[in-house]
Enzyme design. Structure first.
Site, PDB file in Angstrom:
ATOM      1  N   SER A 114      60.328  10.791  49.212  1.00 16.46           N
ATOM      2  CA  SER A 114      60.151   9.386  50.132  1.00 16.46           C
ATOM      3  C   SER A 114      58.788   9.748  50.691  1.00 16.46           C
ATOM      4  O   SER A 114      57.681   9.735  50.280  1.00 16.46           O
ATOM      5  CB  SER A 114      61.428   9.345  50.774  1.00 16.46           C
ATOM      6  OG  SER A 114      61.390   7.907  51.498  1.00 16.46           O
ATOM      7  N   ASP A 251      67.523   2.523  43.380  1.00 14.93           N
ATOM      8  CA  ASP A 251      66.637   3.095  44.707  1.00 14.93           C
ATOM      9  C   ASP A 251      66.039   2.051  45.293  1.00 14.93           C
ATOM     10  O   ASP A 251      65.893   0.961  44.926  1.00 14.93           O
ATOM     11  CB  ASP A 251      65.517   4.174  43.860  1.00 14.93           C
ATOM     12  CG  ASP A 251      65.064   5.299  45.102  1.00 14.93           C
ATOM     13  OD1 ASP A 251      64.808   4.974  45.860  1.00 14.93           O
ATOM     14  OD2 ASP A 251      64.713   6.351  44.146  1.00 14.93           O
ATOM     15  N   HIS A 278      68.127   6.538  46.411  1.00 14.44           N
ATOM     16  CA  HIS A 278      66.959   7.082  46.805  1.00 14.44           C
ATOM     17  C   HIS A 278      67.272   8.740  46.876  1.00 14.44           C
ATOM     18  O   HIS A 278      66.272   9.351  46.897  1.00 14.44           O
ATOM     19  CB  HIS A 278      66.968   6.560  48.237  1.00 14.44           C
ATOM     20  CG  HIS A 278      65.555   6.852  48.654  1.00 14.44           C
ATOM     21  ND1 HIS A 278      64.393   6.505  48.116  1.00 14.44           N
ATOM     22  CD2 HIS A 278      65.006   7.286  50.162  1.00 14.44           C
ATOM     23  CE1 HIS A 278      63.322   6.741  48.823  1.00 14.44           C
ATOM     24  NE2 HIS A 278      63.628   7.230  49.896  1.00 14.44           N
TER      25      HIS A 278
END
Length: 303
Positions: A114, A251, A278
């Site tokens: 991320s 995601d 995610h």
């Protein structure tokens, strides 16, 4: 699993927490960067063991909590000079290079999850000489695509009326609203981590909210911080090291965007983890580690 923790003393005077896991003699060294911003490195603590468990692979995993994150020191964010000096991409990129040096890593693999993926793109462009390869775990190359995706995801899951309600709450900055909080938790279960045991309310206990809010906003489905303008796509063609992009089918980072990313990076590979969120290293670990291990083996064989 063998592990070692160290406090790293940075040249700016702050101390940050770091750790390594696994066999010190392992030929593969992986430095993992946490998300957030303002998250923690806790997600990577079992990774060396998971490499053994799922693929029988010997990988030493290094990680650290970035400045301002839970186990590391934090400047006083009430002082604007600290915000200006530290809460920017340049600082965290420089911190990463200093940490690499302090850890004694060279010719290693860099993985970012991320927000950590933002730093991975940036570091791969800035310091390719230190890398064997890079892995971007659930991060698009520009925030505009991410915003498009998350807006569509909440519309698909909640419907227009509920999205309108969420936007009204966001306009009032009333993020403690119970109905809004319930909607966010539904989205987190659908798109962040797709496991029965996942508790979206547990993560914020370790989240450095000042850091997170400055870059992101209140939650993963609101982007009001400085990240909203980040876009590295114009420079992707400059990447010279092998790169793996991995994302979950469900995601928050859109598959269509990461497909476009892969086309811009010479020789890049893309893996889409079916039904993954995610956190697809957690909700679909077998596929995640098998794919990651295959990438590492291919790069090692080409050295």
């Amino acid at each position: 699993m063998k592990h070692e923790t160290k406090i790293l003393h940075l040249k700016n005077g702050y101390d940050i927490w770091s750790a390594s896991f696994g066999n010190p003699d392992a030929p593969i060294k992986l430095l993992a960067l946490h998300g957030g911003p303002g998250g923690t490195s806790k997600e990577f603590w079992p990774w060396a063991e998971n490499f053994q468990k799922y693929v029988g692979m010997d990988v030493q995993v290094f990680t650290y909590d970035q400045l301002g994150s839970f186990w590391s020191e934090s400047p006083d964010w009430s002082k604007q000079e600290n915000v200006d000096k530290y809460l920017n991409y340049e600082y965290y990129l420089d911190e990463l290079e200093e940490v690499r040096s302090l850890m004694g890593l060279d010719h290693f693999y860099l993985l970012g999850h991320s927000w950590g993926g933002v730093l991975t793109y940036e570091y791969t462009l800035a310091h390719p000489e230190h890398l064997k390869g890079s892995i971007v775990y659930s991060m698009t190359d520009n925030i505009k695509d991410y915003v498009t995706s998350i807006n569509q995801e909440r519309l698909d899951l909640l419907g227009q009326d509920e999205v309108d309600y969420m936007k009204s709450i966001e306009a009032k900055n009333d993020f403690t609203d119970p109905r809004y909080h319930k909607d966010v938790n539904k989205l987190y279960h659908e798109n962040i981590e797709r496991t029965d045991s996942y508790d979206p309310d547990a993560g914020p206990d370790l989240l450095a909210t000042d850091v997170y809010n400055h870059f992101q906003g209140n939650n993963e489905f609101v982007v009001t911080g400085i990240l909203k303008d980040w876009n590295i796509r114009p420079r992707l063609h400059e990447i010279t090291r092998p790169m793996l992009l991995t994302t979950g089918e469900k995601d928050t980072m859109p598959v269509w965007s990461m497909e476009a990313t892969a086309k811009e990076i010479p020789g890049a590979e893309l893996f889409v983890n079916k039904d993954g969120g995610h956190h697809h290293a957690v909700d679909h670990p077998v596929a995640f580690y098998n794919n990651l291990a295959a990438f590492l083996k291919r790069v090692e064989a080409a050295q």
